[in-house]
Scaffold this active site. Sequence first.
Site, short mmCIF file in Angstrom:
data_model
loop_
_atom_site.label_atom_id
_atom_site.label_comp_id
_atom_site.label_asym_id
_atom_site.label_seq_id
_atom_site.Cartn_x
_atom_site.Cartn_y
_atom_site.Cartn_z
N HIS A 17 42.44 44.77 41.85
CA HIS A 17 42.70 44.98 40.41
C HIS A 17 43.94 45.85 40.22
O HIS A 17 44.80 45.57 39.39
CB HIS A 17 41.52 45.70 39.75
N LYS A 41 26.94 38.81 34.39
CA LYS A 41 26.67 39.96 35.26
C LYS A 41 25.93 41.01 34.42
O LYS A 41 26.53 41.95 33.91
CB LYS A 41 27.99 40.55 35.78
N ARG A 92 42.75 34.68 42.73
CA ARG A 92 42.65 34.78 44.19
C ARG A 92 42.63 33.35 44.75
O ARG A 92 43.62 32.66 44.71
CB ARG A 92 41.39 35.57 44.58
N SER A 130 34.76 43.04 43.48
CA SER A 130 33.86 44.16 43.20
C SER A 130 32.49 43.92 43.84
O SER A 130 31.85 44.85 44.33
CB SER A 130 33.69 44.34 41.69
#
Length: 153
Positions: A17, A41, A92, A130
């Site tokens: 990040h 989430k 990514r 994360s």
Amino acid sequence: MKTAIYPGSFDPITLGHLNIIRRTSTIFDRVVVCIMPNAGKIHPMFTREERVELARRVVSRFPNVEVDTFDGLLAEYAKTFPDGAVIVKGLRAMSDFEREFQMALINHKLNPSLDTMFLTTEHQFMYLSSSIVKEMAHYGADLHGFVPDAIID
Ligand code: PNS
């Protein structure tokens, strides 16, 4: 003033990040890291306040970067910038692409003046997330090289 919104759940913020934030801060006049809920989430490890505090701690070195939080649609949040803003996301692997492409299209549909720009990750952060950081922390792994030193404790 050209403003970039870098949204995410940042649970917690990682070096991946931070790399996107640093690069975005060289392209835009102002970068707002916005910590938002991700409906997928629902049980974050850190509270919203903790995530804001961790993010503020690591972006303090960038004079044109600030941290905010918003509990609603990103498309609505972007409307709070009178001079407009663009969303910046990091990409990514290809596995990110489909979801990010979908969100970019939805956000543009909800707010036609809102565009999304993508920065490709640097290769050393390709497999960093994360979620993997939380799993490593759970097993007591050394987090240096994965999250900023300032937040490892
Ligand atoms: O870091 P994440 O969890 O991949 O970030 C996803 C996030 C928080 C950017 C995304 O879930 C989001 O934009 N949430 C705010 C609500 C919203 O606008 N959702 C997308 C359109 S329905």
